[in-house]
Write a protein that holds these residues in place. Structure first.
Motif, short mmCIF file in Angstrom:
data_model
loop_
_atom_site.label_atom_id
_atom_site.label_comp_id
_atom_site.label_asym_id
_atom_site.label_seq_id
_atom_site.Cartn_x
_atom_site.Cartn_y
_atom_site.Cartn_z
N THR A 164 3.27 -128.07 -56.26
CA THR A 164 3.45 -126.76 -56.87
C THR A 164 2.90 -125.64 -56.01
O THR A 164 3.41 -124.52 -56.04
CB THR A 164 2.77 -126.73 -58.26
N ASP A 165 1.85 -125.91 -55.23
CA ASP A 165 1.26 -124.90 -54.37
C ASP A 165 2.13 -124.73 -53.12
O ASP A 165 2.18 -125.62 -52.28
CB ASP A 165 -0.15 -125.32 -53.98
N PRO A 166 2.81 -123.60 -52.97
CA PRO A 166 3.72 -123.46 -51.82
C PRO A 166 3.01 -123.33 -50.48
O PRO A 166 3.63 -123.48 -49.43
CB PRO A 166 4.49 -122.17 -52.15
N TYR A 167 1.69 -123.07 -50.52
CA TYR A 167 0.96 -122.82 -49.28
C TYR A 167 0.27 -124.07 -48.73
O TYR A 167 -0.22 -124.05 -47.60
CB TYR A 167 -0.11 -121.75 -49.51
N GLY A 168 0.17 -125.12 -49.51
CA GLY A 168 -0.47 -126.34 -49.02
C GLY A 168 -1.96 -126.23 -48.81
O GLY A 168 -2.51 -126.77 -47.85
N HIS A 169 -2.65 -125.53 -49.72
CA HIS A 169 -4.10 -125.41 -49.60
C HIS A 169 -4.77 -126.79 -49.69
O HIS A 169 -4.24 -127.71 -50.33
CB HIS A 169 -4.65 -124.53 -50.73
N PRO A 170 -5.96 -126.94 -49.08
CA PRO A 170 -6.67 -128.23 -49.17
C PRO A 170 -6.95 -128.63 -50.61
O PRO A 170 -7.31 -127.79 -51.45
CB PRO A 170 -7.98 -127.94 -48.41
N ILE A 171 -6.81 -129.92 -50.88
CA ILE A 171 -7.09 -130.49 -52.20
C ILE A 171 -8.16 -131.57 -52.03
O ILE A 171 -7.96 -132.55 -51.30
CB ILE A 171 -5.83 -131.10 -52.83
N ILE A 172 -9.30 -131.38 -52.71
CA ILE A 172 -10.39 -132.35 -52.64
C ILE A 172 -10.85 -132.70 -54.05
O ILE A 172 -10.38 -132.10 -55.03
CB ILE A 172 -11.57 -131.80 -51.79
N ILE A 173 -11.76 -133.65 -54.17
CA ILE A 173 -12.28 -134.06 -55.47
C ILE A 173 -13.78 -134.31 -55.34
O ILE A 173 -14.24 -134.87 -54.33
CB ILE A 173 -11.54 -135.30 -56.02
N HIS A 174 -14.54 -133.89 -56.33
CA HIS A 174 -15.99 -134.02 -56.34
C HIS A 174 -16.38 -135.42 -56.81
O HIS A 174 -15.82 -135.93 -57.78
CB HIS A 174 -16.57 -132.96 -57.27
N THR A 175 -17.33 -136.02 -56.12
CA THR A 175 -17.70 -137.41 -56.40
C THR A 175 -18.89 -137.50 -57.34
O THR A 175 -19.57 -136.51 -57.62
CB THR A 175 -18.07 -138.14 -55.10
N HIS A 176 -19.16 -138.71 -57.80
CA HIS A 176 -20.42 -139.00 -58.47
C HIS A 176 -21.52 -139.12 -57.42
O HIS A 176 -21.26 -139.21 -56.22
CB HIS A 176 -20.31 -140.27 -59.30
N SER A 177 -22.77 -139.13 -57.90
CA SER A 177 -23.90 -139.02 -56.97
C SER A 177 -24.35 -140.36 -56.40
O SER A 177 -24.87 -140.42 -55.29
CB SER A 177 -25.07 -138.36 -57.67
N THR A 178 -24.16 -141.45 -57.13
CA THR A 178 -24.67 -142.73 -56.68
C THR A 178 -23.65 -143.47 -55.82
O THR A 178 -22.44 -143.24 -55.92
CB THR A 178 -25.02 -143.62 -57.89
N SER A 179 -24.15 -144.40 -55.03
CA SER A 179 -23.26 -145.21 -54.20
C SER A 179 -22.32 -146.04 -55.06
O SER A 179 -21.12 -146.15 -54.78
CB SER A 179 -24.08 -146.14 -53.30
N SER A 180 -22.86 -146.61 -56.14
CA SER A 180 -22.02 -147.43 -57.01
C SER A 180 -20.96 -146.59 -57.71
O SER A 180 -19.82 -147.04 -57.90
CB SER A 180 -22.89 -148.16 -58.05
N GLY A 181 -21.31 -145.37 -58.10
CA GLY A 181 -20.33 -144.49 -58.74
C GLY A 181 -19.17 -144.16 -57.82
O GLY A 181 -18.01 -144.13 -58.24
N LYS A 182 -19.47 -143.96 -56.55
CA LYS A 182 -18.40 -143.70 -55.59
C LYS A 182 -17.56 -144.95 -55.37
O LYS A 182 -16.32 -144.87 -55.26
CB LYS A 182 -18.99 -143.22 -54.27
N ASP A 183 -18.20 -146.08 -55.27
CA ASP A 183 -17.45 -147.32 -55.07
C ASP A 183 -16.47 -147.57 -56.22
O ASP A 183 -15.33 -147.99 -56.00
CB ASP A 183 -18.40 -148.51 -54.96
N GLU A 184 -16.90 -147.29 -57.43
CA GLU A 184 -16.07 -147.58 -58.60
C GLU A 184 -14.96 -146.54 -58.80
O GLU A 184 -13.83 -146.89 -59.15
CB GLU A 184 -16.94 -147.63 -59.85
N VAL A 185 -15.27 -145.26 -58.60
CA VAL A 185 -14.35 -144.18 -58.97
C VAL A 185 -13.57 -143.65 -57.77
O VAL A 185 -12.38 -143.35 -57.88
CB VAL A 185 -15.12 -143.04 -59.67
N THR A 186 -14.24 -143.52 -56.63
CA THR A 186 -13.62 -142.85 -55.49
C THR A 186 -12.84 -143.81 -54.60
O THR A 186 -11.79 -143.44 -54.05
CB THR A 186 -14.70 -142.12 -54.66
N ALA A 187 -13.32 -145.02 -54.43
CA ALA A 187 -12.67 -145.96 -53.51
C ALA A 187 -11.18 -146.18 -53.84
O ALA A 187 -10.36 -146.29 -52.91
CB ALA A 187 -13.41 -147.29 -53.50
#
Length: 610
Positions: free
Chosen positions: A372-395
């Motif tokens: 939808t964004d015609p300009y192609g702006h960067p798209i990122i996502i904020h992670t959880h703080s713990t290593s395990s939280g990143k492994d479960e949600v971000t990986a």
């Protein structure tokens, strides 16, 4: 219904953008300036039975010999809502920033029907609305902007080959640095119809002020000629931005939707219970602030939701509510050059917020924004703080093509460098390199504390600031912990961290000496286990030392090439300095000599091919 204030001639917006009416479309504008086209449409209101935000679809296609963009329009009430406070009118607008000089043409089409903005123009039940002027042309001349102004550099983008932000038109690398707090930056007293919808907060976490933000300490930072609305409203938030830009920072992180979240005082809608009716005057006032940010060189890090409300719209899916929300943000603000979309703070299930969005829902958000964004702006996502939280949600998001990277959160500063190295490598192994920005340092109750509580920020400087940048991070933003003054919800005075901004600026200054897009983390090139190394092998090496009590050593290979040695003070900044040893030859692992002074303090060594 909001009171409709007397129409006041607003002299500032024409200075901030080239306003072209559809009746008089021919004009000359500067490259990277905002072109605003206004069109008369049906006479409606924010609460009309025909929903002007959903049922009236305006799109304008801008065409150049080397580019074409189709830009979504938005309902603008009377076209002057920031000043008038209007919630009725017949004006629709499109905002566009041209990226090429020379002649441009445009063509517009308006269609009406249920949820027309979410449907293609040829959908059978949509009715075309006649526009008296549906095409035109204008000439774009080179930009005269200078300095930090984003119009001097162009649109911020992502270089997937390097994992850094860059300006697509010039290829220049850009490293983000700025304020992660207050996250409810837009919960500001002077914006129309802004209020806190609840005083219920989670025990032990950040608490907002008793009233909305005023930023009173920054009123004196407003300058003559800066924007205001409704007379003298907005001066303190504009002053706050002036101060932050003056410290050398270049980004601000803020939420655009915190209904049922922590602050409960920011949303684009008329009220906190609306999901498809937007507040025209408040959003136009946001735009005044965003235009000023662009001129100051402060990027908009737009965080579109937080962990407590990630299922508020469509139960977490990208259905009608979420698509209308994202489309409105894109239509009104997507023209900005320094803009980063963040899909959500602490996104995904966690023990403190178990009903988070699923991996498929996260991917669907990214896909819709990218499409939808015609300009192609960067798209990122904020992670959880713990290593395990990143492994479960971000990986599970690794390799997803429409997600450009991570807005990183780490609960323990000692883990910043190692975790960033790990996730940078994971993304590359998945075939879709990510940029990673270090945006929230924990723990939640501490973060980056005020100068009054930690005047030197020695540990934070070593572990979080240099620890992230030397691991290849594409930026750093500072989160303010809950148990300190001016926290993540209550911060009124950015001067509370003046020395932290200064030290962050020193790091940015040093990185101007590096061909950073060509460099890679290379901690293995030194025998120490507690220093950080970036290397462009055979050409440039940078080593951050937590202390210089022992002369640093570096493996330069054995080709006999001569290198210069300079030192940089990360505490005080300034020019590069020379120590007793100023040159060295590549004869294996070599000694780089002693620091210019204060060997018990941290230093950065710059080694460059002569």
């Amino acid at each position: 219904m909001k009171p409709v204030r007397a129409l006041i001639s607003f002299v500032l917006l024409p200075l901030l953008s080239a306003a072209l009416s559809a009746q008089h479309p021919a004009a000359a504008v500067s490259q990277w300036d905002t072109v605003t086209l206004s069109f008369p449409g049906p006479d409606l209101s924010e609460t009309a039975e025909v929903n002007p935000f959903a049922d009236v679809r305006l799109q304008v296609t801008f065409t150049h010999a080397d580019a074409s963009y189709t830009i979504p329009g938005f309902y603008a009430a009377d076209g002057n809502a920031a000043e008038s406070g209007a919630d009725t009118g017949n004006v629709w607008q499109v905002r566009f920033t041209p990226d090429h000089t020379g002649p441009w043409t445009w063509s517009a089409a308006m269609h009406i029907g249920p949820d027309a903005v979410l449907l293609p123009a040829d959908f059978p039940h949509l009715k075309a609305h006649h526009l008296d002027h549906n095409s035109g042309a204008f000439e774009v001349t080179p930009s005269s902007a200078t300095g930090r102004d984003f119009r001097a550099h162009g649109r911020l983008s992502v270089d997937p080959a390097t994992g850094y932000f860059h300006f697509a038109s010039t290829g220049r690398t850009w490293i983000k640095a700025g304020a992660d707090s207050p996250e409810n930056f837009l919960g500001y007293r002077d914006f129309d119809d802004t209020y806190r919808h609840s005083e219920t907060f989670r025990e032990g976490e950040n608490r907002p002020n008793a009233s909305l933000h005023t930023y009173a300490p920054h009123l004196a930072d407003w300058r003559e000629g800066d924007p205001t609305w409704h007379g003298d409203k907005g001066k303190s938030i504009i002053g706050a931005l002036n101060y932050l830009a003056g410290t050398g920072m270049n980004a601000v992180y803020f939420l655009t939707l915190n209904i049922d979240g922590d602050g409960k005082d920011v949303w684009p809608y008329r009220t906190h219970t609306d999901r498809d009716r937007f507040d025209c005057s408040r959003l136009d006032q946001w735009e005044i602030v965003f235009q000023h940010m662009e001129r100051l060189g402060l990027a908009m890090h737009v965080v579109t939701q937080e962990t407590e409300n990630e299922r508020l719209l469509d139960g977490g899916f990208t259905g009608r509510e979420r698509r209308l929300y994202y489309r409105e943000l894109i239509a009104r603000f997507g023209h900005h050059l320094g803009l980063i979309w963040n899909l959500g703070e602490e996104n995904g299930p966690a023990n403190f917020s178990p009903h988070g969005q699923t991996t498929e829902q996260q991917k669907a958000m990214a896909d819709y924004l990218a499409a939808t964004d015609p300009y192609g702006h960067p798209i990122i996502i904020h992670t959880h703080s713990t290593s395990s939280g990143k492994d479960e949600v971000t990986a599970p998001l690794l390799g997803h093509p429409t997600l450009d990277g991570l807005s990183f959160q780490v609960d323990e500063p000692t883990r910043v460098h190692g975790e960033l190295l790990d996730w940078r490598q994971r993304a590359r192994a998945a075939g879709h390199p990510w940029l990673i920005t270090m945006d929230e340092i924990g723990q939640w109750h501490t973060g980056a504390v005020p100068d009054a509580d930690d005047p030197t920020h020695d540990s934070l400087r070593y572990q979080a600031l240099w620890g992230s940048l030397m691991a290849g991070a594409s930026g750093v933003e500072w989160y303010f912990g809950a148990r300190y003054a001016h926290n993540d919800l209550s911060a009124e005075d950015w001067r509370s961290r003046d020395n932290l901004w200064r030290q962050t600026r020193h790091a940015l200054d040093f990185f101007t000496h590096l061909p950073v897009a060509r460099m890679e983390p290379a901690d293995n090139l030194t025998p120490r286990s507690d220093d950080y190394v970036l290397a462009y092998p055979g050409f440039t090496y940078a080593i951050y030392l937590p202390d210089a009590t022992a002369e640093p050593r570096l493996d330069l290979g054995r080709d006999g090439v001569s290198y210069s040695i300079h030192w940089f003070n990360p505490r005080a900044g300034g020019n590069l300095q020379s120590g007793p040893l100023t040159t060295v030859s590549a004869t294996g692992e070599v000694t780089l000599g002693a620091a210019p002074a204060d060997p018990d303090q941290d230093w950065v060594v710059l080694v460059r091919r002569r």
